[in-house]
Structure formats: structure tokens, C-alpha cells
Design a protein around this motif. Structure first.
Motif, PDB file in Angstrom:
ATOM      1  N   LYS A  25       0.833  -1.203   0.000  1.00 20.79           N
ATOM      2  CA  LYS A  25       0.000   0.000   0.000  1.00 20.79           C
ATOM      3  C   LYS A  25       0.867   1.252   0.000  1.00 20.79           C
ATOM      4  O   LYS A  25       0.548   2.250  -0.669  1.00 20.79           O
ATOM      5  CB  LYS A  25      -0.908  -0.014   1.232  1.00 20.79           C
ATOM      6  N   LEU A  26       1.984   1.201   0.714  1.00 21.86           N
ATOM      7  CA  LEU A  26       2.892   2.343   0.787  1.00 21.86           C
ATOM      8  C   LEU A  26       3.456   2.675  -0.599  1.00 21.86           C
ATOM      9  O   LEU A  26       3.431   3.834  -1.022  1.00 21.86           O
ATOM     10  CB  LEU A  26       4.032   2.028   1.755  1.00 21.86           C
ATOM     11  N   ILE A  27       3.934   1.661  -1.305  1.00 18.67           N
ATOM     12  CA  ILE A  27       4.529   1.887  -2.626  1.00 18.67           C
ATOM     13  C   ILE A  27       3.497   2.442  -3.599  1.00 18.67           C
ATOM     14  O   ILE A  27       3.790   3.359  -4.380  1.00 18.67           O
ATOM     15  CB  ILE A  27       5.137   0.579  -3.163  1.00 18.67           C
ATOM     16  N   ASN A  28       2.275   1.926  -3.542  1.00 17.20           N
ATOM     17  CA  ASN A  28       1.230   2.370  -4.463  1.00 17.20           C
ATOM     18  C   ASN A  28       0.696   3.756  -4.103  1.00 17.20           C
ATOM     19  O   ASN A  28       0.113   4.434  -4.961  1.00 17.20           O
ATOM     20  CB  ASN A  28       0.072   1.366  -4.473  1.00 17.20           C
ATOM     21  N   THR A  29       0.889   4.184  -2.855  1.00 20.83           N
ATOM     22  CA  THR A  29       0.383   5.485  -2.407  1.00 20.83           C
ATOM     23  C   THR A  29       1.342   6.626  -2.730  1.00 20.83           C
ATOM     24  O   THR A  29       0.911   7.765  -2.948  1.00 20.83           O
ATOM     25  CB  THR A  29       0.126   5.447  -0.880  1.00 20.83           C
ATOM     26  N   LEU A  30       2.642   6.336  -2.791  1.00 22.08           N
ATOM     27  CA  LEU A  30       3.648   7.399  -2.911  1.00 22.08           C
ATOM     28  C   LEU A  30       3.468   8.318  -4.120  1.00 22.08           C
ATOM     29  O   LEU A  30       3.609   9.543  -3.978  1.00 22.08           O
ATOM     30  CB  LEU A  30       5.050   6.780  -2.927  1.00 22.08           C
ATOM     31  N   PRO A  31       3.148   7.804  -5.327  1.00 25.13           N
ATOM     32  CA  PRO A  31       3.007   8.732  -6.462  1.00 25.13           C
ATOM     33  C   PRO A  31       1.896   9.768  -6.252  1.00 25.13           C
ATOM     34  O   PRO A  31       2.112  10.967  -6.469  1.00 25.13           O
ATOM     35  CB  PRO A  31       2.682   7.789  -7.635  1.00 25.13           C
ATOM     36  N   GLN A  32       0.705   9.317  -5.833  1.00 23.72           N
ATOM     37  CA  GLN A  32      -0.401  10.250  -5.619  1.00 23.72           C
ATOM     38  C   GLN A  32      -0.105  11.189  -4.456  1.00 23.72           C
ATOM     39  O   GLN A  32      -0.442  12.386  -4.501  1.00 23.72           O
ATOM     40  CB  GLN A  32      -1.694   9.478  -5.351  1.00 23.72           C
ATOM     41  N   THR A  61      -3.554  14.783   9.025  1.00 22.51           N
ATOM     42  CA  THR A  61      -4.793  15.114   9.739  1.00 22.51           C
ATOM     43  C   THR A  61      -6.030  14.959   8.864  1.00 22.51           C
ATOM     44  O   THR A  61      -7.152  14.921   9.368  1.00 22.51           O
ATOM     45  CB  THR A  61      -4.725  16.558  10.264  1.00 22.51           C
ATOM     46  N   SER A  62      -5.821  14.884   7.538  1.00 25.81           N
ATOM     47  CA  SER A  62      -6.967  14.681   6.645  1.00 25.81           C
ATOM     48  C   SER A  62      -7.352  13.207   6.621  1.00 25.81           C
ATOM     49  O   SER A  62      -6.655  12.350   7.160  1.00 25.81           O
ATOM     50  CB  SER A  62      -6.628  15.154   5.229  1.00 25.81           C
ATOM     51  N   ALA A  63      -8.469  12.914   5.959  1.00 18.08           N
ATOM     52  CA  ALA A  63      -8.957  11.526   5.898  1.00 18.08           C
ATOM     53  C   ALA A  63      -8.653  10.879   4.550  1.00 18.08           C
ATOM     54  O   ALA A  63      -9.132   9.780   4.263  1.00 18.08           O
ATOM     55  CB  ALA A  63     -10.458  11.489   6.163  1.00 18.08           C
ATOM     56  N   LYS A  64      -7.846  11.540   3.720  1.00 17.02           N
ATOM     57  CA  LYS A  64      -7.608  11.020   2.368  1.00 17.02           C
ATOM     58  C   LYS A  64      -6.726   9.782   2.378  1.00 17.02           C
ATOM     59  O   LYS A  64      -6.901   8.866   1.575  1.00 17.02           O
ATOM     60  CB  LYS A  64      -6.965  12.120   1.512  1.00 17.02           C
ATOM     61  N   TYR A  65      -5.753   9.740   3.291  1.00 17.02           N
ATOM     62  CA  TYR A  65      -4.826   8.604   3.379  1.00 17.02           C
ATOM     63  C   TYR A  65      -4.898   7.996   4.775  1.00 17.02           C
ATOM     64  O   TYR A  65      -5.189   8.710   5.749  1.00 17.02           O
ATOM     65  CB  TYR A  65      -3.381   9.060   3.104  1.00 17.02           C
ATOM     66  N   PRO A  66      -4.621   6.690   4.896  1.00 13.68           N
ATOM     67  CA  PRO A  66      -4.590   6.077   6.237  1.00 13.68           C
ATOM     68  C   PRO A  66      -3.536   6.755   7.108  1.00 13.68           C
ATOM     69  O   PRO A  66      -2.393   6.944   6.689  1.00 13.68           O
ATOM     70  CB  PRO A  66      -4.216   4.622   5.946  1.00 13.68           C
ATOM     71  N   LYS A  67      -3.918   7.124   8.304  1.00  9.27           N
ATOM     72  CA  LYS A  67      -3.027   7.874   9.193  1.00  9.27           C
ATOM     73  C   LYS A  67      -1.766   7.080   9.525  1.00  9.27           C
ATOM     74  O   LYS A  67      -0.659   7.630   9.529  1.00  9.27           O
ATOM     75  CB  LYS A  67      -3.774   8.230  10.479  1.00  9.27           C
ATOM     76  N   THR A  84       7.005  -0.298 -11.475  1.00  9.60           N
ATOM     77  CA  THR A  84       7.932  -1.431 -11.425  1.00  9.60           C
ATOM     78  C   THR A  84       7.440  -2.474 -10.432  1.00  9.60           C
ATOM     79  O   THR A  84       7.473  -3.682 -10.702  1.00  9.60           O
ATOM     80  CB  THR A  84       9.339  -0.947 -11.021  1.00  9.60           C
ATOM     81  N   HIS A  85       6.967  -2.012  -9.297  1.00  4.86           N
ATOM     82  CA  HIS A  85       6.460  -2.916  -8.262  1.00  4.86           C
ATOM     83  C   HIS A  85       5.256  -3.710  -8.766  1.00  4.86           C
ATOM     84  O   HIS A  85       5.192  -4.933  -8.604  1.00  4.86           O
ATOM     85  CB  HIS A  85       6.075  -2.097  -7.025  1.00  4.86           C
ATOM     86  N   SER A  86       4.308  -3.032  -9.406  1.00  5.97           N
ATOM     87  CA  SER A  86       3.113  -3.711  -9.922  1.00  5.97           C
ATOM     88  C   SER A  86       3.473  -4.726 -10.992  1.00  5.97           C
ATOM     89  O   SER A  86       2.952  -5.849 -11.013  1.00  5.97           O
ATOM     90  CB  SER A  86       2.131  -2.685 -10.490  1.00  5.97           C
TER      91      SER A  86
END
Length: 425
Positions: free
Chosen positions: A229-236, A260-266, A316-318
Motif C-alpha cells: 500500500k505504501l509503494i502504491n500510495t507514494l506517487p499520488q 490530519t486529513s482523511a484522504k490517506y490512512p493515518k 515497477t512494483h506492480s
């Protein structure tokens, strides 16, 4: 070489602010670029030794460097610093080349995993089956011992191929399990082995391996999910930080806003931001890139370049995960084929040898012999080989033996279920 995509991105970001060798000097204070900083120290050493400028020393170091990619990198920064051609364009080209190389690596990984799949099929299915047939025909358990010996070098070979295939910047961080968890797993394994003493050895071995592995596999399950999830989240995440930069917020402030926002898991963002928590290399490199971009003014262009770098790494990961899935299926299939074929062979030989066992004419070995103890040897070997197959499948898919322990449970369960359904009990 694992650091080159990040080093080249950093130098390209800093191209309008400092010379490449000055930027390399900053790597001495960047935790994720430790090996690059050592190379910079070698440049300084050559500079003092030969009384040359740092860019000339970098060019000199490139002549005998063992990595061809790093040779190209050193020659490019040396030429850029000396003003040969368009410095900014050449530095951008080397950064782009590194991202293209990351994509090319997935094609190389596919070839290496293909060789690993063929090796697994041959050494863990075809060869053990052949040795099983001859062992049962000649009543020679020593042939089974030979199958153990031949699988050991194949494990080393397949593990080496997996190490070469897995993208190095994506290596996960694997923390040690708690000592109490290890003690509890060992105790549960020994207990299950003793409690199931009325059952044949192969089932006791399977139960012991699975009860030892299950608690540890569950412990690492969340780490596997979080890493992907971390690798897939970094670009956005990088793009969102770039948008915040347009509003005047530096990267560290933007990161706090997103936490503090709800867009990404804290928890996911905290794993990036909190240096006290153990972080995978990719997370450390990401935060270092953001920190350096902030020192350079955190322009939108620089942050977009960070986003581009991590988008290429996520792709690359995907791509690698999809290619490694075939290797996992090969490992699962090999465990199933080995178990099913062995059941069929031993059952057939048992039926052939039973009605003719009294005939003295066949005692010289013209027909197969069958003994229950030999059958136990065969099936226990299948359980062990299936467990090892799962370890290899798990490492190929996750990049780490501990993170891939769940696959060992699956392959061992497949083999155990087939042996049970084959009427072994």
C-alpha cells in the motif's frame, strides 16, 4: 545501484542550485544514500591523491568502477560540471535513463523468474518423483537421501535468482519477531507433534511446521499489506504535496496537513513521517527526497520530479508482482504434482508387490518391493520439500522470507491434503 534512481533525481532537482559534486557532498547527511556518500568520499580521495578537481576525480573513478551504470552516472555529472553540452539536459537524461532502467529490470526479472520456475519444476517435482520410483523399486532409502542433497543446491540457486530479480529499491523492512512469539511458536509446534503421535510421521511433520509458521506468518501479514500500500500510495501523495506547494506550503507542512486529513490512512503516513519507527528503504528515500526538495525551495517542478520517480517505482512494483505470481503458481503446482504423483506411484507399487510377494523368483528385485517405512520416508520428504517451495514462492513475491511465510503454509497444506485424500491414513 539501488540508490541511483534517487541520487540522479536529487542531482537533477539541484541542477539550478548547485554543481553535481556539491550535491553529492550533501549525500553525506542523507540516510538513504549511504553507499552514494561512500562513492563521494572515494571521489574526494582521488581528488586529493591526484591533485585534481572533484569533477575530474569523478571521471577518473568511473574508469575502474565495477558498475557500468555508475560509470555512466559519474561521467555524466563530470561532463555536466565541466560545461560539456547542455548540463541540465544531460542530468535530466541520466535521471530519465535510471527510471527507464527500473522498467527494463522487470523484463530481466521475468527471465530470471522463468529460469527459477524451470529449476523448481525440475528439482522439486521431476527429480524427486524419479528418485521415488527407483527408491521404491529397488527398496533403497538412500535414493531419497540423494533427493534431499540435490534439492539443497537448487534452493541456493533459486534464492540467488530471486535476489537478482527482485527490484532492490523495493526491498521491504523486516523486523525481528518478538522473542515470546518465537518461543510460543516452537512450543506449539512441539506440542502438536507430540499430540498427533498416533498419526504417521508425515502428518505430524506437517502439523509441526504449520503450527510453528502460522503465528509468525500472521505477525507479518500486516507488514506485507502495508508495504504494498505504501509503494502504491507514494506517487499520488507526491502529487498532492506538489499541489500544496503551489499554495505556499513546504513539503513537511503539507505532510502534516495530509496526516490530519482523511484522504490517506493515518498509520501509513506516520510510517513515512516518524523517523523513530522502522521504515522500509523506499519510505526513507521518499522522505529524504522531500526534505532535500524543501532545502532547494520546494518548487512545483522539483516535487513533480519526485512524483515521477516514485510513479515509475510503483509501476515497477506492480509489474514485478504480476510476473512473480507465475512463479508462485509454479511452486504451488509443483507441491501438488509431487504429492499426487507420489501417492499414485506408491499405491500402484503396493498393489503390484502384494500378490507376488511370496514368489521367490522375484526376490532379486525384478518387481518392486514395498515397505511401510519407505512410504513414510517418501511422504515426509514431500512435506519438507513442499514447505521449502512455499518459502521460495513467498520470498519471490514479497522480497523477504519472513513476509512470505504464508505461502509455506499453503504449499504444505496442499501436499498434506493430497496425501490424506490419497488414502494414506
Amino acid at each position: 545501484e539501488a540508490e541511483l534512481p534517487f541520487t540522479s533525481t536529487l542531482i537533477t532537482m539541484a541542477a539550478n542550485h548547485s554543481t553535481p559534486t556539491t550535491t553529492l557532498a550533501n549525500t553525506l547527511h542523507i540516510p538513504s544514500l549511504k553507499r552514494t556518500s561512500k562513492e563521494y568520499l572515494n571521489i574526494l580521495k582521488n581528488s586529493h591523491l591526484y591533485h585534481t578537481t572533484p569533477e575530474q576525480a569523478a571521471n577518473k573513478l568511473a574508469e575502474n568502477h565495477p558498475s557500468t551504470r555508475f560509470q555512466t552516472f559519474l561521467r555524466t555529472i563530470s561532463a555536466a560540471e565541466r560545461g560539456v553540452g547542455d548540463p541540465h539536459s544531460s542530468l535530466s537524461d541520466i535521471a530519465k535513463a535510471e527510471l527507464d532502467y527500473a522498467h527494463h529490470q522487470t523484463e530481466i526479472a521475468s527471465e530470471k523468474l522463468g529460469v527459477a520456475s524451470s529449476t523448481v519444476l525440475m528439482m522439486f517435482a521431476v527429480l524427486p518423483l524419479t528418485l521415488t520410483v527407483f527408491s521404491l523399486i529397488t527398496n533403497q532409502p538412500s535414493l531419497l537421501t540423494l533427493s534431499y542433497i540435490t534439492t539443497l543446491p537448487s534452493i541456493i540457486l533459486v534464492n540467488l535468482l530471486i535476489e537478482q530479480a527482485y527490484p532492490q529499491p523495493l526491498k521491504p523492512h523486516t523486523s525481528k519477531p518478538p522473542i515470546l512469539l518465537l518461543i510460543g511458536s516452537i512450543a506449539a509446534s512441539l506440542t502438536s507433534f507430540e499430540v498427533l503421535s498416533p498419526l504417521p510421521l508425515q502428518f505430524r511433520a506437517a502439523a509441526g511446521l504449520n503450527t510453528f509458521t502460522l503465528p509468525i506468518a500472521l505477525y507479518y501479514t500486516s507488514a506485507v499489506r502495508e508495504h504494498s500500500k505504501l509503494i502504491n500510495t507514494l506517487p499520488q501523495l507526491s502529487r498532492d504535496i506538489a499541489e500544496e506547494a503551489k499554495k505556499g506550503s513546504p513539503p513537511t507542512v503539507a505532510m502534516r496537513k495530509l496526516i490530519t486529513s482523511a484522504k490517506y490512512p493515518k498509520n501509513l503516513l506516520l510510517s513515512l513521517y516518524d523517523k523513530r519507527r522502522p521504515r522500509p528503504y523506499i519510505a526513507q528515500a521518499y522522505m529524504d527526497m522531500l526534505t532535500e526538495s524543501e532545502k532547494l525551495g520546494a518548487s512545483t517542478e522539483e516535487l513533480e520530479r519526485v512524483a515521477e520517480t516514485f510513479n515509475a517505482i510503483a509501476n515497477t512494483h506492480s509489474s514485478y508482482r504480476s510476473k512473480s505470481s507465475f512463479f508462485k503458481l509454479t511452486a504451488y503446482a509443483s507441491a501438488g504434482i509431487l504429492a499426487a504423483a507420489s501417492v499414485a506411484i506408491t499405491t500402484t507399487i503396493k498393489k503390484l508387490s502384494t500378490p507376488l510377494g511370496y514368489t521367490t523368483m522375484f526376490t532379486a528385485g525384478l518387481l518392486p518391493h514395498f515397505t511401510p517405512i519407505l512410504q513414510i520416508y517418501v511422504y515426509t520428504a514431500i512435506i519438507i520439500n513442499s514447505y521449502l517451495l512455499g518459502l521460495l514462492a513467498g520470498k519471490a513475491h514479497t522480497g523477504s522470507f519472513p513476509l512470505g511465510l504464508l505461502d509455506s503454509l499453503i504449499t504444505t497444506t496442499i501436499a498434506t491434503a493430497i496425501l490424506a485424500l490419497g488414502g494414506v491414513i
